[in-house]
Design a protein around this motif. Structure first.
Motif, PDB file in Angstrom:
ATOM      1  N   LEU A  71      -7.735  56.689 -18.264  1.00 21.37           N
ATOM      2  CA  LEU A  71      -7.835  55.282 -18.649  1.00 21.37           C
ATOM      3  C   LEU A  71      -9.031  54.679 -18.117  1.00 21.37           C
ATOM      4  CD1 LEU A  71      -4.062  54.121 -18.522  1.00 21.37           C
ATOM      5  CD2 LEU A  71      -5.566  54.171 -20.667  1.00 21.37           C
ATOM      6  N   TYR A  72      -9.250  54.676 -16.809  1.00 24.33           N
ATOM      7  CA  TYR A  72     -10.241  53.919 -16.013  1.00 24.33           C
ATOM      8  C   TYR A  72     -11.594  54.688 -16.510  1.00 24.33           C
ATOM      9  CZ  TYR A  72      -6.835  51.289 -13.292  1.00 24.33           C
ATOM     10  OH  TYR A  72      -6.056  50.485 -12.956  1.00 24.33           O
ATOM     11  N   HIS A  73     -11.714  55.989 -16.739  1.00 28.20           N
ATOM     12  CA  HIS A  73     -12.879  56.415 -17.262  1.00 28.20           C
ATOM     13  C   HIS A  73     -13.372  56.054 -18.546  1.00 28.20           C
ATOM     14  CE1 HIS A  73     -14.089  58.615 -13.705  1.00 28.20           C
ATOM     15  NE2 HIS A  73     -13.067  59.296 -13.641  1.00 28.20           N
ATOM     16  N   ASN A  74     -12.194  56.010 -19.262  1.00 25.15           N
ATOM     17  CA  ASN A  74     -12.708  55.474 -20.713  1.00 25.15           C
ATOM     18  C   ASN A  74     -12.746  54.164 -21.282  1.00 25.15           C
ATOM     19  OD1 ASN A  74     -12.434  58.015 -22.846  1.00 25.15           O
ATOM     20  ND2 ASN A  74     -11.000  58.581 -21.194  1.00 25.15           N
ATOM     21  N   VAL A  75     -12.126  53.352 -20.165  1.00 26.76           N
ATOM     22  CA  VAL A  75     -11.921  51.686 -20.689  1.00 26.76           C
ATOM     23  C   VAL A  75     -13.084  51.099 -19.800  1.00 26.76           C
ATOM     24  CG1 VAL A  75     -10.480  49.843 -20.654  1.00 26.76           C
ATOM     25  CG2 VAL A  75      -9.562  51.774 -21.511  1.00 26.76           C
ATOM     26  N   GLY A  76     -12.989  51.509 -18.350  1.00 23.81           N
ATOM     27  CA  GLY A  76     -13.966  50.660 -17.454  1.00 23.81           C
ATOM     28  C   GLY A  76     -15.023  51.662 -17.374  1.00 23.81           C
ATOM     29  N   LEU A  77     -16.382  51.309 -18.059  1.00 19.62           N
ATOM     30  CA  LEU A  77     -17.480  51.961 -17.857  1.00 19.62           C
ATOM     31  C   LEU A  77     -18.333  51.428 -16.758  1.00 19.62           C
ATOM     32  CD1 LEU A  77     -18.366  51.593 -21.709  1.00 19.62           C
ATOM     33  CD2 LEU A  77     -17.023  53.305 -20.623  1.00 19.62           C
ATOM     34  N   ALA A  78     -17.736  52.079 -15.451  1.00 30.42           N
ATOM     35  CA  ALA A  78     -18.389  51.648 -14.299  1.00 30.42           C
ATOM     36  C   ALA A  78     -19.865  51.673 -14.222  1.00 30.42           C
ATOM     37  CB  ALA A  78     -17.517  52.297 -13.196  1.00 30.42           C
ATOM     38  N   GLU A  79     -20.249  52.739 -14.603  1.00 31.57           N
ATOM     39  CA  GLU A  79     -21.812  52.942 -14.429  1.00 31.57           C
ATOM     40  C   GLU A  79     -22.748  51.856 -15.208  1.00 31.57           C
ATOM     41  OE1 GLU A  79     -19.585  54.905 -15.566  1.00 31.57           O
ATOM     42  OE2 GLU A  79     -19.535  56.667 -14.290  1.00 31.57           O
ATOM     43  N   SER A  80     -22.183  51.377 -16.195  1.00 30.09           N
ATOM     44  CA  SER A  80     -23.076  50.282 -16.731  1.00 30.09           C
ATOM     45  C   SER A  80     -22.395  48.902 -16.758  1.00 30.09           C
ATOM     46  CB  SER A  80     -23.260  50.775 -18.253  1.00 30.09           C
ATOM     47  OG  SER A  80     -21.861  50.695 -18.911  1.00 30.09           O
ATOM     48  N   LEU A  81     -21.525  48.793 -16.140  1.00 24.20           N
ATOM     49  CA  LEU A  81     -20.843  47.651 -15.757  1.00 24.20           C
ATOM     50  C   LEU A  81     -20.220  46.906 -16.836  1.00 24.20           C
ATOM     51  CD1 LEU A  81     -22.562  45.919 -12.624  1.00 24.20           C
ATOM     52  CD2 LEU A  81     -20.517  47.189 -12.552  1.00 24.20           C
ATOM     53  N   HIS A  82     -19.967  47.725 -17.833  1.00 24.20           N
ATOM     54  CA  HIS A  82     -19.261  47.322 -19.208  1.00 24.20           C
ATOM     55  C   HIS A  82     -17.832  48.047 -19.302  1.00 24.20           C
ATOM     56  CE1 HIS A  82     -23.347  46.341 -20.266  1.00 24.20           C
ATOM     57  NE2 HIS A  82     -22.973  45.682 -21.141  1.00 24.20           N
ATOM     58  N   GLU A  83     -16.922  47.465 -20.351  1.00 26.68           N
ATOM     59  CA  GLU A  83     -15.917  47.733 -20.565  1.00 26.68           C
ATOM     60  C   GLU A  83     -15.615  48.250 -21.995  1.00 26.68           C
ATOM     61  OE1 GLU A  83     -12.879  45.424 -17.142  1.00 26.68           O
ATOM     62  OE2 GLU A  83     -13.198  44.788 -19.222  1.00 26.68           O
ATOM     63  N   HIS A  84     -15.115  49.202 -22.444  1.00 22.67           N
ATOM     64  CA  HIS A  84     -14.550  49.511 -23.697  1.00 22.67           C
ATOM     65  C   HIS A  84     -13.738  48.830 -24.388  1.00 22.67           C
ATOM     66  CE1 HIS A  84     -14.785  52.552 -27.006  1.00 22.67           C
ATOM     67  NE2 HIS A  84     -13.699  52.600 -26.780  1.00 22.67           N
ATOM     68  N   MET A  85     -13.943  47.790 -25.151  1.00 17.90           N
ATOM     69  CA  MET A  85     -12.998  47.104 -25.877  1.00 17.90           C
ATOM     70  C   MET A  85     -13.086  46.925 -27.544  1.00 17.90           C
ATOM     71  SD  MET A  85     -11.343  45.566 -23.456  1.00 17.90           S
ATOM     72  CE  MET A  85     -10.538  44.203 -24.016  1.00 17.90           C
ATOM     73  N   PRO A  86     -11.841  46.538 -28.317  1.00 15.16           N
ATOM     74  CA  PRO A  86     -12.110  46.310 -29.587  1.00 15.16           C
ATOM     75  C   PRO A  86     -13.416  45.323 -29.893  1.00 15.16           C
ATOM     76  CG  PRO A  86      -9.794  46.227 -28.896  1.00 15.16           C
ATOM     77  CD  PRO A  86     -10.466  46.246 -27.593  1.00 15.16           C
ATOM     78  N   VAL A  87     -14.117  45.416 -31.182  1.00 15.31           N
ATOM     79  CA  VAL A  87     -15.117  44.833 -31.271  1.00 15.31           C
ATOM     80  C   VAL A  87     -14.649  43.578 -31.837  1.00 15.31           C
ATOM     81  CG1 VAL A  87     -15.248  45.477 -33.746  1.00 15.31           C
ATOM     82  CG2 VAL A  87     -17.406  44.748 -32.600  1.00 15.31           C
ATOM     83  N   ALA A  88     -13.584  43.322 -32.185  1.00  8.91           N
ATOM     84  CA  ALA A  88     -12.945  42.018 -32.353  1.00  8.91           C
ATOM     85  C   ALA A  88     -12.799  41.141 -31.326  1.00  8.91           C
ATOM     86  CB  ALA A  88     -11.476  42.238 -33.276  1.00  8.91           C
TER      87      ALA A  88
END
Length: 269
Positions: A101-118
């Motif tokens: 979950l943390y690797h797929n949702v929290g993109l730590a390397e780029s300080l971004h999070e994987h979220m629905p585009v909506a």
């Protein structure tokens, strides 16, 4: 004499007309023969095209069943994937390990999070994140909304003004070695709700404009929630899936993803 002329004239006309009627009869017969074959060919072609279209439509519109293999009793849920899955086929789904979950949702390397585009468009809305353990709880959200008596905080429903805030509360709580592969599944799945701040909702639940949180003191009905998404793995794809109801049953469909700035607070609860 006149009678003889009439007979001769009739004979001449008959002789001349015979080839005309014969030709007309030939054309008519050819037309009938063609008519006898054309509808059959057309019918076969139309039938094949209709069958192909129907199968494509069935693949596109008919949901498949996904068995969640690591939930108790391995419950099934309707899912709608892409056209490559025939109607009625069954696929596998599963809850994810904490580190997944943390690797797929929290993109730590780029300080971004994987979220629905909506969830990434700036709108007047708030977000609520929860951890659920049963599909029935997810279905209840779709039917009854966010019920006040089921809130973790009695008498209050807290929502964040950013989806990343809600995500912190939807993910498993921090534990030692959360990024390690040996961690057991949390047996919950993250769910995020998107709640537009409509005039009607604000009249029913006045908010403090100076507060860091949107705090509701009444149930948020289901029709006030614009999106409910859950993070699962379905048929090998780990992603957000939008939850809805079809034929009065829970249905999951892929939610187009996007990366949004933010990072996961591991200590959220």
């Amino acid at each position: 004499m006149k009678k003889l002329q009439v007979i001769i004239t009739f004979c001449v006309v008959s002789v001349c007309a015979c080839p005309v009627f014969a030709q007309k009869g030939k054309i008519l017969q050819e037309g009938l023969n063609a008519a006898g074959h054309a509808p059959k060919n057309i019918t076969q072609n139309v039938g094949r095209e209709l069958q192909r279209t129907t199968l494509q439509s069935a693949r596109s519109n008919a949901p498949q069943m996904a068995r969640i293999i690591n939930l108790p009793d391995m419950p099934r849920v309707q899912v709608r994937l892409d056209d490559s899955y025939p109607a009625g086929s069954e696929v596998e789904a599963r809850l994810l390990f904490r580190n997944e979950l943390y690797h797929n949702v929290g993109l730590a390397e780029s300080l971004h999070e994987h979220m629905p585009v909506a969830f990434t468009y700036p709108k007047k809305e708030v977000f609520r994140g929860v951890k659920l353990a049963k599909l029935g709880e997810l279905e209840n959200l779709l039917r009854n909304g966010m019920e006040l008596d089921k809130s973790h905080y009695k008498g209050s429903i807290y929502c964040g003004y950013a989806p990343t805030t809600a995500l912190d509360y939807a993910l498993p709580t921090e534990e030692p070695f959360i990024y390690e592969n040996w961690a057991e599944p949390d047996m919950t799945f993250p769910v995020i709700m998107q709640i537009p701040l409509t005039e009607q909702l604000l009249q029913e639940n006045p908010l403090d404009p100076l507060a860091d949180w949107a705090v509701f003191h009444k149930t948020i009905p289901a029709d006030r929630i614009s999106n409910i998404v859950v993070f699962l793995e379905i048929n090998g794809k780990q992603d957000w899936y939008k939850a809805g109801l079809e034929n009065n049953r829970l249905l999951l469909t892929p939610a187009p993803p996007a990366a949004t700035k933010g990072y996961v607070e591991l200590w959220a609860d």
